[in-house]
Enzyme design. Structure first.
Site, PDB file in Angstrom:
ATOM      1  N   GLN A  97       0.839  -1.211   0.000  1.00 15.29           N
ATOM      2  CA  GLN A  97       0.000   0.000   0.000  1.00 15.29           C
ATOM      3  C   GLN A  97       0.867   1.252   0.000  1.00 15.29           C
ATOM      4  O   GLN A  97       1.843   1.339   0.755  1.00 15.29           O
ATOM      5  CB  GLN A  97      -0.920   0.022   1.232  1.00 15.29           C
ATOM      6  CG  GLN A  97      -1.898   1.193   1.205  1.00 15.29           C
ATOM      7  CD  GLN A  97      -2.920   1.168   2.343  1.00 15.29           C
ATOM      8  OE1 GLN A  97      -2.786   0.430   3.314  1.00 15.29           O
ATOM      9  NE2 GLN A  97      -3.939   2.009   2.217  1.00 15.29           N
ATOM     10  N   HIS A 103      -8.561   1.703  -1.109  1.00 18.90           N
ATOM     11  CA  HIS A 103      -8.945   1.645  -2.528  1.00 18.90           C
ATOM     12  C   HIS A 103      -8.872   0.222  -3.029  1.00 18.90           C
ATOM     13  O   HIS A 103      -7.978  -0.534  -2.658  1.00 18.90           O
ATOM     14  CB  HIS A 103      -8.068   2.569  -3.392  1.00 18.90           C
ATOM     15  CG  HIS A 103      -6.605   2.429  -3.165  1.00 18.90           C
ATOM     16  ND1 HIS A 103      -5.972   2.967  -2.059  1.00 18.90           N
ATOM     17  CD2 HIS A 103      -5.649   1.798  -3.874  1.00 18.90           C
ATOM     18  CE1 HIS A 103      -4.680   2.666  -2.115  1.00 18.90           C
ATOM     19  NE2 HIS A 103      -4.462   1.948  -3.208  1.00 18.90           N
TER      20      HIS A 103
END
Ligand code: 5GP
Length: 142
Positions: A97, A103
């Protein structure tokens, strides 16, 4: 785990401080094209509620993200003439990430075509605009 940082880039997109190539929006989520796509049509689906990743999002907020992810994957598959769809979510640095607002990556896949490495090539803005318009039209009323 660190707390949610309101200055992350996707929070700025949600506040309209940074533009995006929007493909879908409702009261709970926003979806837009990744500007460094790993394949054509690479879309990001984010909750409007602040959440760092899968480890702190509420179940209710994640249900909205999951619903939109499904809608977008189903619309993108024929639109990009894809052979499959890849859905990915990274939580925390060790997983890969880099932006700390949850997301989902929705990535069209093509037989025999490898993904581009993450965050390498900034796409042509005109191409992204055209792809976003097509996806948004396919998702209208969804
Ligand atoms: P992560 O590794 O955090 O799951 O992925 C972050 C993603 O955000 C990457 O695929 C990267 O290309 C994308 N990204 C980074 N900055 C921006 C931006 O300003 N706009 C858009 N649309 N995507 C971004």
């Amino acid at each position: 785990m660190a707390t949610y940082d309101t200055n992350n880039i996707f929070a700025k997109i949600l506040r309209g401080e940074i533009p995006c190539f929007k493909v879908y929006e409702n009261d709970h989520v926003l979806a837009f094209l990744d500007i460094m796509p790993r394949a054509p049509g690479h879309t990001l689906v984010i909750p409007k509620a602040p959440a760092r990743n899968l480890l702190d999002i509420t179940e209710e907020d994640f249900v909205h993200v999951a619903r939109a992810t499904r809608l977008i994957a189903r619309a993108a598959m024929p639109l990009f003439d894809a052979d499959g769809m890849m859905i990915v979510q990274f939580s925390e640095p060790a997983s890969g990430q880099e932006v700390y607002h949850l997301h989902m990556h929705v990535i069209p896949r093509f037989e025999g075509v490898a993904l581009l490495p993450p965050a390498t090539v900034k796409a042509d803005m005109a191409v992204l605009a055209e792809q976003a318009a097509k996806l948004a039209a396919a998702l209208k009323g969804a």
